[in-house]
Design a protein around this motif. Structure first.
Motif, PDB file in Angstrom:
ATOM      1  N   ALA A  52       0.835  -1.199   0.000  1.00 55.29           N
ATOM      2  CA  ALA A  52       0.000   0.000   0.000  1.00 55.29           C
ATOM      3  C   ALA A  52       0.875   1.257   0.000  1.00 55.29           C
ATOM      4  O   ALA A  52       1.977   1.248   0.530  1.00 55.29           O
ATOM      5  CB  ALA A  52      -0.906   0.003   1.224  1.00 55.29           C
ATOM      6  N   ASP A  53       0.368   2.336  -0.604  1.00 57.20           N
ATOM      7  CA  ASP A  53       1.153   3.567  -0.605  1.00 57.20           C
ATOM      8  C   ASP A  53       0.466   4.649   0.216  1.00 57.20           C
ATOM      9  O   ASP A  53       0.736   5.829   0.078  1.00 57.20           O
ATOM     10  CB  ASP A  53       1.404   4.061  -2.043  1.00 57.20           C
ATOM     11  N   ALA A  54      -0.462   4.229   1.092  1.00 57.16           N
ATOM     12  CA  ALA A  54      -1.299   5.195   1.787  1.00 57.16           C
ATOM     13  C   ALA A  54      -0.536   6.071   2.776  1.00 57.16           C
ATOM     14  O   ALA A  54      -0.851   7.227   2.949  1.00 57.16           O
ATOM     15  CB  ALA A  54      -2.417   4.459   2.517  1.00 57.16           C
ATOM     16  N   LYS A  55       0.478   5.510   3.379  1.00 62.13           N
ATOM     17  CA  LYS A  55       1.034   6.157   4.559  1.00 62.13           C
ATOM     18  C   LYS A  55       2.522   6.386   4.388  1.00 62.13           C
ATOM     19  O   LYS A  55       3.209   5.577   3.804  1.00 62.13           O
ATOM     20  CB  LYS A  55       0.816   5.199   5.741  1.00 62.13           C
ATOM     21  N   GLU A  56       3.023   7.503   4.928  1.00 64.87           N
ATOM     22  CA  GLU A  56       4.453   7.747   4.815  1.00 64.87           C
ATOM     23  C   GLU A  56       5.239   6.881   5.796  1.00 64.87           C
ATOM     24  O   GLU A  56       4.705   6.412   6.789  1.00 64.87           O
ATOM     25  CB  GLU A  56       4.746   9.224   5.096  1.00 64.87           C
ATOM     26  N   MET A  57       6.512   6.704   5.509  1.00 74.49           N
ATOM     27  CA  MET A  57       7.362   5.925   6.402  1.00 74.49           C
ATOM     28  C   MET A  57       7.642   6.736   7.664  1.00 74.49           C
ATOM     29  O   MET A  57       7.552   7.963   7.638  1.00 74.49           O
ATOM     30  CB  MET A  57       8.696   5.629   5.707  1.00 74.49           C
ATOM     31  N   PRO A  58       7.983   6.067   8.765  1.00 73.06           N
ATOM     32  CA  PRO A  58       8.366   6.830   9.943  1.00 73.06           C
ATOM     33  C   PRO A  58       9.656   7.607   9.650  1.00 73.06           C
ATOM     34  O   PRO A  58      10.533   7.097   8.977  1.00 73.06           O
ATOM     35  CB  PRO A  58       8.611   5.758  11.013  1.00 73.06           C
ATOM     36  N   ASP A  61      10.381  12.912   7.144  1.00 76.08           N
ATOM     37  CA  ASP A  61      10.911  14.287   7.068  1.00 76.08           C
ATOM     38  C   ASP A  61      12.442  14.292   7.052  1.00 76.08           C
ATOM     39  O   ASP A  61      13.062  14.987   6.263  1.00 76.08           O
ATOM     40  CB  ASP A  61      10.433  15.118   8.272  1.00 76.08           C
ATOM     41  N   ALA A  62      13.000  13.483   7.953  1.00 78.17           N
ATOM     42  CA  ALA A  62      14.454  13.434   8.070  1.00 78.17           C
ATOM     43  C   ALA A  62      15.081  12.862   6.804  1.00 78.17           C
ATOM     44  O   ALA A  62      16.119  13.332   6.343  1.00 78.17           O
ATOM     45  CB  ALA A  62      14.863  12.605   9.280  1.00 78.17           C
ATOM     46  N   VAL A  63      14.431  11.855   6.235  1.00 82.61           N
ATOM     47  CA  VAL A  63      14.968  11.248   5.011  1.00 82.61           C
ATOM     48  C   VAL A  63      14.928  12.262   3.863  1.00 82.61           C
ATOM     49  O   VAL A  63      15.895  12.424   3.123  1.00 82.61           O
ATOM     50  CB  VAL A  63      14.192   9.964   4.638  1.00 82.61           C
ATOM     51  N   LEU A  64      13.804  12.981   3.755  1.00 83.90           N
ATOM     52  CA  LEU A  64      13.710  13.991   2.694  1.00 83.90           C
ATOM     53  C   LEU A  64      14.773  15.076   2.894  1.00 83.90           C
ATOM     54  O   LEU A  64      15.403  15.533   1.933  1.00 83.90           O
ATOM     55  CB  LEU A  64      12.304  14.605   2.669  1.00 83.90           C
ATOM     56  N   ASP A  65      14.989  15.430   4.153  1.00 79.77           N
ATOM     57  CA  ASP A  65      16.049  16.392   4.477  1.00 79.77           C
ATOM     58  C   ASP A  65      17.406  15.921   3.955  1.00 79.77           C
ATOM     59  O   ASP A  65      18.151  16.675   3.347  1.00 79.77           O
ATOM     60  CB  ASP A  65      16.153  16.544   6.006  1.00 79.77           C
ATOM     61  N   ARG A  66      17.687  14.656   4.219  1.00 76.48           N
ATOM     62  CA  ARG A  66      18.979  14.100   3.794  1.00 76.48           C
ATOM     63  C   ARG A  66      19.080  14.080   2.272  1.00 76.48           C
ATOM     64  O   ARG A  66      20.142  14.349   1.715  1.00 76.48           O
ATOM     65  CB  ARG A  66      19.156  12.680   4.343  1.00 76.48           C
ATOM     66  N   ILE A  67      17.969  13.753   1.610  1.00 77.15           N
ATOM     67  CA  ILE A  67      17.994  13.742   0.146  1.00 77.15           C
ATOM     68  C   ILE A  67      18.272  15.151  -0.385  1.00 77.15           C
ATOM     69  O   ILE A  67      19.112  15.347  -1.252  1.00 77.15           O
ATOM     70  CB  ILE A  67      16.657  13.198  -0.419  1.00 77.15           C
TER      71      ILE A  67
ATOM     72  N   GLN B  43      15.165  -1.625   9.363  1.00 77.13           N
ATOM     73  CA  GLN B  43      14.588  -0.309   9.103  1.00 77.13           C
ATOM     74  C   GLN B  43      15.618   0.665   8.549  1.00 77.13           C
ATOM     75  O   GLN B  43      15.326   1.458   7.665  1.00 77.13           O
ATOM     76  CB  GLN B  43      13.990   0.252  10.387  1.00 77.13           C
ATOM     77  N   ALA B  44      16.839   0.574   9.085  1.00 74.39           N
ATOM     78  CA  ALA B  44      17.890   1.477   8.617  1.00 74.39           C
ATOM     79  C   ALA B  44      18.198   1.208   7.142  1.00 74.39           C
ATOM     80  O   ALA B  44      18.371   2.137   6.357  1.00 74.39           O
ATOM     81  CB  ALA B  44      19.145   1.306   9.464  1.00 74.39           C
ATOM     82  N   ASP B  45      18.251  -0.064   6.778  1.00 77.00           N
ATOM     83  CA  ASP B  45      18.532  -0.394   5.382  1.00 77.00           C
ATOM     84  C   ASP B  45      17.375   0.010   4.467  1.00 77.00           C
ATOM     85  O   ASP B  45      17.590   0.472   3.349  1.00 77.00           O
ATOM     86  CB  ASP B  45      18.836  -1.890   5.238  1.00 77.00           C
ATOM     87  N   ALA B  46      16.139  -0.162   4.967  1.00 72.35           N
ATOM     88  CA  ALA B  46      14.974   0.239   4.170  1.00 72.35           C
ATOM     89  C   ALA B  46      14.992   1.756   3.939  1.00 72.35           C
ATOM     90  O   ALA B  46      14.673   2.236   2.854  1.00 72.35           O
ATOM     91  CB  ALA B  46      13.686  -0.189   4.863  1.00 72.35           C
ATOM     92  N   GLU B  47      15.399   2.493   4.971  1.00 74.57           N
ATOM     93  CA  GLU B  47      15.516   3.947   4.838  1.00 74.57           C
ATOM     94  C   GLU B  47      16.529   4.309   3.749  1.00 74.57           C
ATOM     95  O   GLU B  47      16.310   5.192   2.938  1.00 74.57           O
ATOM     96  CB  GLU B  47      16.013   4.531   6.166  1.00 74.57           C
ATOM     97  N   GLU B  48      17.629   3.587   3.787  1.00 71.62           N
ATOM     98  CA  GLU B  48      18.694   3.802   2.803  1.00 71.62           C
ATOM     99  C   GLU B  48      18.169   3.558   1.385  1.00 71.62           C
ATOM    100  O   GLU B  48      18.477   4.305   0.458  1.00 71.62           O
ATOM    101  CB  GLU B  48      19.837   2.835   3.140  1.00 71.62           C
ATOM    102  N   ILE B  49      17.364   2.501   1.232  1.00 67.44           N
ATOM    103  CA  ILE B  49      16.790   2.180  -0.078  1.00 67.44           C
ATOM    104  C   ILE B  49      15.904   3.341  -0.556  1.00 67.44           C
ATOM    105  O   ILE B  49      15.975   3.762  -1.713  1.00 67.44           O
ATOM    106  CB  ILE B  49      15.955   0.874  -0.009  1.00 67.44           C
TER     107      ILE B  49
END
Lengths: 364, 181
Positions: A52-58, A61-67, B43-49
């Motif tokens: 499902a694509d309904a919900k964002e990952m925990p 925000d931080a991941v988008l920041d890093r990107i 979870q850390a690896d999934a984040e990396e992906i």
């Protein structure tokens, strides 16, 4: 060419942590090429379709920041974080999906409105460190949120179920409605209730998700169960009053091993490491719910774990440099104490020194 | 209904619109993340992906066809990431004996050069997380192939310490890669 059944078997083993070296010899050839072959590609495709694509990952925000940082995209990144001070009025924040900066400027008129409509109106409440907050949901359910927590819930519940999403710790007093079960979704587990009161602790930075039942009955499901044919859809645990379930995040396969405890005995723990979930019976529930009455309680806990609680409770940063202290166990409770008084009290039974500089505490 | 809009966002990506990129990220990060979790990644690896996949989207935005489903393109990127991750993980499990058994260290490499480089790169992400001393000992032993005796002498520690440190490092790697032994 691969035998699809074999690969399915492989993925089941992968998810149950039962993959052995001998299996590798069998499955490894399928992974030898950089481009997956047809059989394996089908497995990837089906798994993708079933996700499902309904919900964002925990922590999105931080991941988008890093990107952004890595791609050096220059732009203000507006976080979706709202802070609510302690015991303020019940403030519900209306959050239209994607509140980020995109609504602004030239981009707006190129995007049709249907864009926004496809997401339901969600309310979001965040509680900063050092604070707590309580809210009443549209169905009358009362929720108290502990420091550093976030609750997302719809402005109006669906007709056949009530669903909220929790990050952090919350105490729920769910109003009874058997026609509309209430679900608390956390990062990895989903808790189903009819009407009951219970505590859920699921901080993103902690490796455990803890559910403590005070009264009523609840069922715990794997959050991913609806999305994957490889994960069982049956509840992974059913709790009775005074049961506590601990879900270990990094182990995916679950089975439950429950033991009865004679009342008055110390709670025994039935652990099955492969199971990923651990049930304790006849626990002292107030130990896990005291926070909702503004009491920080701990019993025989390691100092390192207590330090994390103190950080959230007092909104301080603790730099714990004393390694032997980390492993020492403490029992105690704080309610009106300041952080200094709390540290002084802890010093009565253990040897350590500390310095306080604004909200940074160094313990050595 | 939602995909109809993706193509407009992709058009915006071609104009270097970072806000369109954010919207696509918001829409699909959860899917990529949970897709990775289904293959038993941590979870850390999934984040990396997720991070790698979306960086790939931005870097290759010129090649994304707005006439085609954006999600298919994203799937392709995510699939390749997972496939490559699983491939390397399996390479590691395959050679786990070599890594675990110190008596093999004087033998010739069981793997070829290409695999060796790939494996080293793959493990470096986890090895970086080890305490500096443990990391040094592990690298000296498993990559530079010094004997425990040589390492002990070089670092002025006991062979027992070398053995313990390496065992800790291996357990750390196995835990992070979710490998049961």
């Amino acid at each position: 060419m691969n035998n699809i059944k074999n690969i399915e078997h492989f993925i089941i083993k992968l998810n149950s942590g039962e993959l052995k070296k001998s299996d590798i010899d069998q499955f490894e050839p399928a992974f030898r090429t950089e481009i997956p072959d047809e059989g394996l590609d089908n497995i990837y495709r089906e798994t993708w379709m079933g996700t499902a694509d309904a919900k964002e990952m925990p922590g999105s925000d931080a991941v988008l920041d890093r990107i952004h940082h890595r791609l050096k995209l220059k732009k203000d990144f507006s976080a979706r974080r709202f802070i609510i001070p302690e015991w303020y009025k019940y403030v519900a924040i209306l959050l239209i999906a994607f509140t980020g900066g995109w609504l602004g400027s030239r981009f707006t008129h190129q995007v049709p409105d249907s864009f926004v409509e496809s997401e339901p109106f969600m309310n979001e409440i965040s509680v900063e460190y050092g604070s707590k907050s309580r809210i009443t949901l549209p169905d009358g359910t009362k929720v108290k949120l502990n420091s550093g927590s976030r609750l997302i819930y719809p402005a109006r519940f669906e007709t056949n179920m009530r669903k909220v999403h929790l990050e952090g710790e919350g105490f729920f007093d769910v109003s009874r409605d058997e026609n509309r079960p209430f679900f608390v979704n956390t990062q990895l587990i989903s808790i189903k209730v009819l009407g009951t009161s219970f505590n859920v602790k699921s901080y993103a930075e902690e490796s455990l998700i803890e559910t403590t039942l005070v009264e009523g009955s609840i069922e715990i499901y794997n959050e991913l169960a609806n999305e994957s044919p490889y994960i069982s859809k049956a509840p992974i645990a059913t709790l009775k009053p005074s049961d506590k379930a601990t879900f270990i995040k990094d182990i995916n396969t679950i089975s439950v091993n429950q033991e009865n405890v004679e009342s008055g005995n110390r709670p025994t723990t039935s652990t099955n490491t492969k199971a990923g979930i651990m049930i304790e019976n006849a626990i002292e529930t107030t130990l896990f719910t005291a926070w909702k009455d503004n009491v920080l309680r701990f019993k025989g806990e390691r100092f390192e774990d207590i330090a994390i609680k103190l950080e959230r409770w007092y909104d301080v940063k603790i730099d714990l440099q004393n390694n032997s202290l980390k492993e020492e166990h403490f029992t105690g409770q704080f309610d009106t104490e300041t952080i200094e008084q709390a540290l002084e009290a802890l010093k009565l039974t253990a040897k350590f020194r500390y310095t306080i500089n604004k909200n940074e505490i160094k313990i050595y | 209904m939602r995909y109809k809009d993706d193509s407009q966002l992709v058009d915006q990506l071609h104009l270097n619109n970072t806000q369109a990129f954010d919207v696509l990220f918001r829409r699909y990060n959860g899917k990529v993340y949970r897709f990775a979790l289904k293959f038993n990644l941590s979870q850390a690896d999934a984040e990396e992906i997720v991070q790698e996949a979306f960086c790939g989207i931005w870097e290759n935005r010129a090649n994304i066809d707005s006439g085609k489903k954006f999600e298919s393109y994203l799937f392709g990127i995510a699939r390749n990431q997972i496939h490559s991750f699983l491939r390397k993980k399996m390479l590691f499990i395959k050679y786990l004996d070599y890594f675990e058994n110190d008596t093999l260290q004087q033998a010739t490499d069981p793997y070829d050069d290409l695999q060796y480089v790939e494996l080293k790169q793959f493990l470096s992400r986890y090895i970086r997380m080890l305490p500096p001393r443990r990391r040094e000992i592990f690298e000296l032993s498993r990559f530079d192939r010094l004997t425990y005796q040589q390492i002990a002498k070089k670092l002025n520690i006991s062979e027992n310490t070398v053995d313990t440190q390496i065992r800790h490092a291996l357990n750390f790697l196995k835990n992070n890669l979710k490998i049961n032994s």
